[in-house]
Design a protein around this motif. Structure first.
Motif, PDB file in Angstrom:
ATOM      1  N   ARG A  88       0.876  -1.204   0.001  1.00  0.00           N
ATOM      2  CA  ARG A  88      -0.030   0.110   0.025  1.00  0.00           C
ATOM      3  C   ARG A  88       0.849   1.114  -0.036  1.00  0.00           C
ATOM      4  NH1 ARG A  88      -3.734  -0.504   4.953  1.00  0.00           N
ATOM      5  NH2 ARG A  88      -4.126   1.717   4.733  1.00  0.00           N
ATOM      6  N   TYR A  89       1.967   1.101   0.300  1.00  0.00           N
ATOM      7  CA  TYR A  89       2.840   2.238   0.598  1.00  0.00           C
ATOM      8  C   TYR A  89       4.098   2.491  -0.504  1.00  0.00           C
ATOM      9  CZ  TYR A  89       0.603   1.411   4.994  1.00  0.00           C
ATOM     10  OH  TYR A  89      -0.251   0.841   6.014  1.00  0.00           O
ATOM     11  N   ILE A  90       4.206   1.742  -1.171  1.00  0.00           N
ATOM     12  CA  ILE A  90       5.230   2.130  -2.254  1.00  0.00           C
ATOM     13  C   ILE A  90       4.801   3.052  -3.469  1.00  0.00           C
ATOM     14  CG2 ILE A  90       6.552   0.591  -4.186  1.00  0.00           C
ATOM     15  CD1 ILE A  90       5.754  -2.041  -2.586  1.00  0.00           C
ATOM     16  N   TYR A  91       5.950   3.715  -3.872  1.00  0.00           N
ATOM     17  CA  TYR A  91       5.547   4.714  -4.879  1.00  0.00           C
ATOM     18  C   TYR A  91       5.758   4.043  -6.209  1.00  0.00           C
ATOM     19  CZ  TYR A  91       6.175   8.159  -0.888  1.00  0.00           C
ATOM     20  OH  TYR A  91       5.814   8.786   0.278  1.00  0.00           O
ATOM     21  N   LEU A  92       4.892   4.163  -7.030  1.00  0.00           N
ATOM     22  CA  LEU A  92       4.970   3.343  -8.414  1.00  0.00           C
ATOM     23  C   LEU A  92       4.735   4.190  -9.454  1.00  0.00           C
ATOM     24  CD1 LEU A  92       3.148   0.024  -7.491  1.00  0.00           C
ATOM     25  CD2 LEU A  92       5.616   0.046  -7.820  1.00  0.00           C
ATOM     26  N   SER A  93       5.009   4.054 -10.717  1.00  0.00           N
ATOM     27  CA  SER A  93       4.397   4.568 -11.688  1.00  0.00           C
ATOM     28  C   SER A  93       2.999   4.135 -12.106  1.00  0.00           C
ATOM     29  CB  SER A  93       5.246   4.227 -13.185  1.00  0.00           C
ATOM     30  OG  SER A  93       5.046   2.861 -13.554  1.00  0.00           O
ATOM     31  N   PRO A  94       2.019   5.072 -12.754  1.00  0.00           N
ATOM     32  CA  PRO A  94       0.863   4.419 -12.975  1.00  0.00           C
ATOM     33  C   PRO A  94       0.745   3.094 -13.702  1.00  0.00           C
ATOM     34  CG  PRO A  94       0.930   7.019 -13.541  1.00  0.00           C
ATOM     35  CD  PRO A  94       2.489   6.216 -13.266  1.00  0.00           C
TER      36      PRO A  94
END
Length: 226
Positions: free
Chosen positions: A91-97
């Motif tokens: 839930r907390y990971i920064y990902l690309s769309p």
């Protein structure tokens, strides 16, 4: 994506340097000047030591061969992904769309790498003792029983046992394709039940891909059963 302060509460650790946890949670697809790959490298080594020491003390009568097998069952992509899920790390990971749309938050490889990075960040900021206490607590909470029989259970066998009991049939595995150069080839396999695909996964070998697909299918079927 959720605020990482909730993750800190789950970990029982608050970062003094916010940039460290942000970096640990940043996947390379997010296109920032930094990502979590260096912290992942560090965390991998830290976790190898912590888990090795944990098992050394937990099993004083076990020989090196048994300890190595148990550690290998914990210190791997599947084991770290399991610990990551225990704190809802995805839930907390920064990902690309694009990665988000590709179910990136639930990918075992991505979860495992992020977990290693977070532990690497804690070690970097607070030292081995703090990292150890968090990892050992997670191990105790996530694995009610740690032994060779429990950890080394074959996912394909476990899935076969479950589907025979619930559906009266055994699953089939189908090769979907392969990609990458010969020295880093990746295989994709689907697992089917009654002709319907219930899970698919990639791996560096056909056997590894089958095991990952079986693991995902197991989780899905168990969740459906409640």
């Amino acid at each position: 994506m959720e605020n990482y302060h909730e993750l800190e509460r789950r970990l029982g650790y608050e970062f003094k340097n916010p940039q460290l946890i942000v970096e640990a949670l940043t996947h390379k697809s997010y296109k920032k000047p930094y990502n979590n790959e260096r912290l992942e490298f560090l965390g991998d080594a830290v976790l190898d030591l912590i888990v090795g020491e944990f098992l050394f003390h937990k099993f004083p009568q076990s020989d090196e061969g048994v300890l190595s097998k148990i550690r290998a069952s914990l210190v791997n992509e599947s084991g770290f992904a399991t610990l990551a899920r225990a704190i809802d790390l995805g839930r907390y990971i920064y990902l690309s769309p694009a990665e988000e749309n590709n179910q990136g938050r639930s990918k075992p490889s991505l979860l495992s790498n992020a977990f290693e990075a977070v532990i690497g960040a804690i070690y970097l900021e607070a030292g081995l003792e703090n990292a150890r206490s968090i990892v050992v607590r997670l191990l105790d909470e996530t694995y009610p029983r740690i032994d060779l029989d429990t950890l080394c259970k074959d996912y394909k066998t476990a899935l076969q046992e479950l589907t025979q009991a619930t559906h009266g049939v055994t699953p089939d595995y189908e090769m979907i394709g392969s990609s990458g150069p010969d020295h880093r080839k990746e295989f994709e396999v689907a697992v089917k039940l009654d002709g319907e695909t219930i899970a698919s996964a990639k791996g560096r070998s056909k056997k590894a891909a089958q095991q990952k697909a079986a693991e995902i299918a197991l989780q899905k079927l168990r969740k459906e059963r409640g």
